[in-house]
Design an enzyme around this catalytic site. Structure first.
Site, mmCIF file in Angstrom:
data_model
loop_
_atom_site.group_PDB
_atom_site.id
_atom_site.type_symbol
_atom_site.label_atom_id
_atom_site.label_comp_id
_atom_site.label_asym_id
_atom_site.label_seq_id
_atom_site.Cartn_x
_atom_site.Cartn_y
_atom_site.Cartn_z
ATOM 1 N N HIS A 1 -20.988 -24.409 72.299
ATOM 2 C CA HIS A 1 -21.336 -23.566 73.338
ATOM 3 C C HIS A 1 -20.085 -22.646 73.540
ATOM 4 O O HIS A 1 -18.765 -23.263 73.534
ATOM 5 C CB HIS A 1 -21.797 -24.286 74.638
ATOM 6 C CG HIS A 1 -22.242 -23.284 75.804
ATOM 7 N ND1 HIS A 1 -21.386 -22.381 76.585
ATOM 8 C CD2 HIS A 1 -23.222 -22.794 76.011
ATOM 9 C CE1 HIS A 1 -22.366 -21.488 77.253
ATOM 10 N NE2 HIS A 1 -23.450 -21.887 76.990
ATOM 11 N N ASP B 1 -30.214 -26.384 75.054
ATOM 12 C CA ASP B 1 -31.198 -26.118 74.148
ATOM 13 C C ASP B 1 -31.726 -27.099 73.429
ATOM 14 O O ASP B 1 -32.716 -27.412 72.582
ATOM 15 C CB ASP B 1 -31.254 -24.859 73.127
ATOM 16 C CG ASP B 1 -31.303 -23.549 74.031
ATOM 17 O OD1 ASP B 1 -31.922 -23.648 74.983
ATOM 18 O OD2 ASP B 1 -30.285 -22.738 73.713
HETATM 19 N N1 ACO Z 1 -22.572 -26.745 64.228
HETATM 20 C C1 ACO Z 1 -21.517 -26.875 63.519
HETATM 21 N N2 ACO Z 1 -20.531 -26.228 63.663
HETATM 22 C C2 ACO Z 1 -20.300 -25.356 65.120
HETATM 23 C C3 ACO Z 1 -21.406 -25.265 65.718
HETATM 24 C C4 ACO Z 1 -22.621 -26.166 65.672
HETATM 25 N N3 ACO Z 1 -23.803 -25.808 66.178
HETATM 26 N N4 ACO Z 1 -20.892 -24.407 66.807
HETATM 27 C C5 ACO Z 1 -19.739 -24.246 66.552
HETATM 28 N N5 ACO Z 1 -19.351 -24.669 65.360
HETATM 29 C C6 ACO Z 1 -18.160 -24.679 64.717
HETATM 30 C C7 ACO Z 1 -17.765 -23.298 64.062
HETATM 31 O O1 ACO Z 1 -18.141 -23.252 62.679
HETATM 32 C C8 ACO Z 1 -16.423 -22.763 64.393
HETATM 33 O O2 ACO Z 1 -15.586 -23.820 63.353
HETATM 34 P P1 ACO Z 1 -14.122 -23.137 62.827
HETATM 35 O O3 ACO Z 1 -13.292 -23.023 63.944
HETATM 36 O O4 ACO Z 1 -13.824 -24.063 61.769
HETATM 37 O O5 ACO Z 1 -14.244 -21.757 62.217
HETATM 38 C C9 ACO Z 1 -16.073 -23.636 65.705
HETATM 39 O O6 ACO Z 1 -16.866 -24.703 65.917
HETATM 40 C C10 ACO Z 1 -16.218 -22.715 66.864
HETATM 41 O O7 ACO Z 1 -17.424 -21.922 66.672
HETATM 42 P P2 ACO Z 1 -17.601 -20.443 67.078
HETATM 43 O O8 ACO Z 1 -19.121 -20.110 66.270
HETATM 44 O O9 ACO Z 1 -16.392 -19.759 66.583
HETATM 45 O O10 ACO Z 1 -17.773 -20.539 68.643
HETATM 46 P P3 ACO Z 1 -18.525 -19.436 69.464
HETATM 47 O O11 ACO Z 1 -18.099 -19.680 70.854
HETATM 48 O O12 ACO Z 1 -18.549 -18.146 68.994
HETATM 49 O O13 ACO Z 1 -20.223 -19.908 69.416
HETATM 50 C C11 ACO Z 1 -22.254 -20.858 69.712
HETATM 51 C C12 ACO Z 1 -20.920 -20.433 70.407
HETATM 52 C C13 ACO Z 1 -22.997 -19.589 69.305
HETATM 53 C C14 ACO Z 1 -23.059 -21.233 70.733
HETATM 54 C C15 ACO Z 1 -22.266 -21.894 68.644
HETATM 55 O O14 ACO Z 1 -21.661 -22.922 69.008
HETATM 56 C C16 ACO Z 1 -23.586 -22.056 67.715
HETATM 57 O O15 ACO Z 1 -23.894 -21.141 66.674
HETATM 58 N N6 ACO Z 1 -24.359 -23.080 68.098
HETATM 59 C C17 ACO Z 1 -25.501 -23.085 67.674
HETATM 60 C C18 ACO Z 1 -26.561 -22.552 68.368
HETATM 61 C C19 ACO Z 1 -27.004 -22.652 69.739
HETATM 62 O O16 ACO Z 1 -27.243 -23.754 70.141
HETATM 63 N N7 ACO Z 1 -27.065 -21.808 70.606
HETATM 64 C C20 ACO Z 1 -27.184 -22.064 72.156
HETATM 65 C C21 ACO Z 1 -26.237 -21.618 73.169
HETATM 66 S S1 ACO Z 1 -26.500 -21.971 74.436
HETATM 67 C C22 ACO Z 1 -27.493 -20.667 75.128
HETATM 68 O O17 ACO Z 1 -27.586 -19.678 74.743
HETATM 69 C C23 ACO Z 1 -28.381 -21.138 76.094
#
Ligand code: ACO
Length: 428
Positions: free
Chosen positions: A306, A363
């Site tokens: 998140h 979720d």
């Molecule tokens: N699985 C694996 N790796 C992940 C995940 C994941 N679910 N989420 C983040 N990471 C990693 C990224 O690859 C990144 O790695 P890096 O620093 O080596 O490049 C690091 O963790 C940070 O992630 P970002 O994508 O930069 O974080 P951001 O804050 O932009 O994204 C997000 C947050 C979009 C929710 C992300 O965690 C994700 O895609 N999760 C899966 C989708 C999801 O569950 N979304 C629901 C969010 S809650 C809602 O909207 C109700």
């Protein structure tokens, strides 16, 4: 707001920037005059360090895993309140007394029907249309039907359109579902609760009475509470940005629905359950964890991570508890729940997830509950949109009521060509 200042030094010049304190949470540096003084913009794609507005609705402490609506912890609201009371709280700032709540419930129930002509609108969609596509279209179309509540400068118009949106969303979502399975639409029954009415419109048929399961109605209502608002997330910011131009509320909420649909946001509940189904049994989990960690593989653990929570999402805690309640009430079981619990356990002990502070979000478990209740995965995000409508509307109202409100208009770091002369096609 406090009397601290921050100093920015660039190229031998210094700029004094006021610092504001909220009631709780990080201070903010006010950069509104920075461009005028320095001819420089700040750069923050994705708004990771930018407060886009002032708000008194919802507070999140992502490090501690805290979520408060108007100061009340989400766990307490989920346990003891109900969705319409939380809606009143978000819209008005205080919990209502009994009489006020009864009046609010009565008012909302008087707006549950849709203009009859909207039924024709549904028939224009393909039967296999995604419910979110239908929701975007129908909610956007509401502004063509309710002209009497679109003067956004009139607080009474804003109040009526807010009530209409909150009240009509269950009808719109239920009709999207009914349309997809070819069953007749059911009109609302205002003798039922907000959530009970939605369940009947979704799962009932005109041929026989619908029996509500109180424990399931309660669980569904709690799921709505958990999704009601979440401060300046992507869809809420979309609603605010759309509304900042003076667009009518129905159009703004349609914009919010469009944004919510994406798998990185509200679409994650659908994606999370699809992922759990793909993983299937616990023995496959290590393979998927390895894939999630592999930078060359686009796979991510859906329902994990998140932007704000760097701790357990407090909504996921309630959601996990609710899975068992629904299973017990319906006397069902789903082996995917065991898979989800095991996946959570393994991920939370894996260095990659620990270092990046990736925890289950709201979720991760919601799909298992919604599936047990009988919703197809395509409806999951539509349910999220239904519940989030109150948050969108409350945030939109807060923005429009602010006398200092301005159109939202970010700037950019331009990296394209500098000025050049047009070359006629025969000379290129
Ligand atoms: N699985 C694996 N790796 C992940 C995940 C994941 N679910 N989420 C983040 N990471 C990693 C990224 O690859 C990144 O790695 P890096 O620093 O080596 O490049 C690091 O963790 C940070 O992630 P970002 O994508 O930069 O974080 P951001 O804050 O932009 O994204 C997000 C947050 C979009 C929710 C992300 O965690 C994700 O895609 N999760 C899966 C989708 C999801 O569950 N979304 C629901 C969010 S809650 C809602 O909207 C109700």
């Amino acid at each position: 707001m406090g009397d601290k200042n921050a100093t920015l030094s660039v190229g031998g010049n210094s700029y004094e920037l006021p610092v504001f304190e909220g009631s709780v949470g990080p201070d903010v540096i006010d950069i509104r005059k920075l461009y005028g003084q320095s001819k420089m913009f700040t750069y923050d794609p994705g708004y990771t360090s930018t407060a886009s507005c002032e708000s008194a609705l919802t507070y999140i402490d992502g490090e501690e895993g805290v979520l408060l609506h108007r100061g009340y912890p989400i766990g307490q609201l989920a346990e003891s309140s109900n969705f319409t009371e939380v809606s009143y709280l978000l819209l008005n700032g205080e919990l209502p007394d009994k009489e006020t709540l009864d009046k609010f419930n009565w008012t909302i129930s008087r707006h549950t029907m849709l203009h009859e002509q909207l039924i024709q609108f549904y028939r224009g969609f393909r039967r296999d249309a995604h419910p979110m596509a239908i929701m975007c279209g129908v909610v956007g179309a509401l502004s063509a039907f309710y002209h009497d509540s679109t003067d956004i400068s009139d607080p009474e118009h804003r109040r009526i359109s807010s009530h209409r949106l909150i009240a009509k969303m269950p009808t719109i979502a239920a009709m999207a579902y009914k349309y997809s399975i070819g069953q007749p639409f059911l009109y609302p029954d205002n003798s039922l609760s907000y959530t009970g009415n939605f369940m009947r419109m979704t799962f009932g048929v005109p041929a026989e009475p619908y029996e509500l399961h109180p424990a399931v109605e309660r669980a569904m209502d709690r799921i709505f509470i958990l999704h009601a608002d979440h401060e300046q997330n992507a869809s809420t910011s979309t609603v605010r940005l759309a509304g900042s131009s003076g667009a009518n509320p129905f159009a703004c909420i349609a914009a919010g629905i469009a944004c919510l649909w994406g798998p990185a946001h509200g679409g994650a509940n659908e994606a999370a359950l699809n992922m759990l189904r793909e993983i299937g049994t616990p023995d496959k989990i290590p393979h998927y964890i390895e894939r999630a960690k592999d930078k060359n593989d686009p796979f991510r653990l859906m329902g994990f991570g998140h932007r704000v929570y760097k701790n357990y999402d407090p909504r996921a805690t309630v959601m996990q508890k609710t899975v068992r309640e629904v299973f017990d009430a319906l006397k069902v079981d789903d082996p995917l729940f065991e898979t989800a619990l095991r996946l959570e356990e393994l991920a939370l002990h894996d260095d990659y997830f620990v270092e990046k502070k990736l925890f289950p979000n709201v979720d991760f478990y919601s799909g298992i509950i919604l599936s047990a209740i009988g919703f197809p995965t395509t409806m999951f995000t539509a349910l999220f949109a239904l519940a989030r409508t109150v948050g969108w509307v409350a945030q939109w109202n807060e923005m429009i009521s602010d006398p200092g409100q301005k159109i939202g208009r970010p700037r950019q770091l331009y990296t394209g060509p500098t000025q050049r002369d047009y070359v006629p096609v025969e000379n290129r």
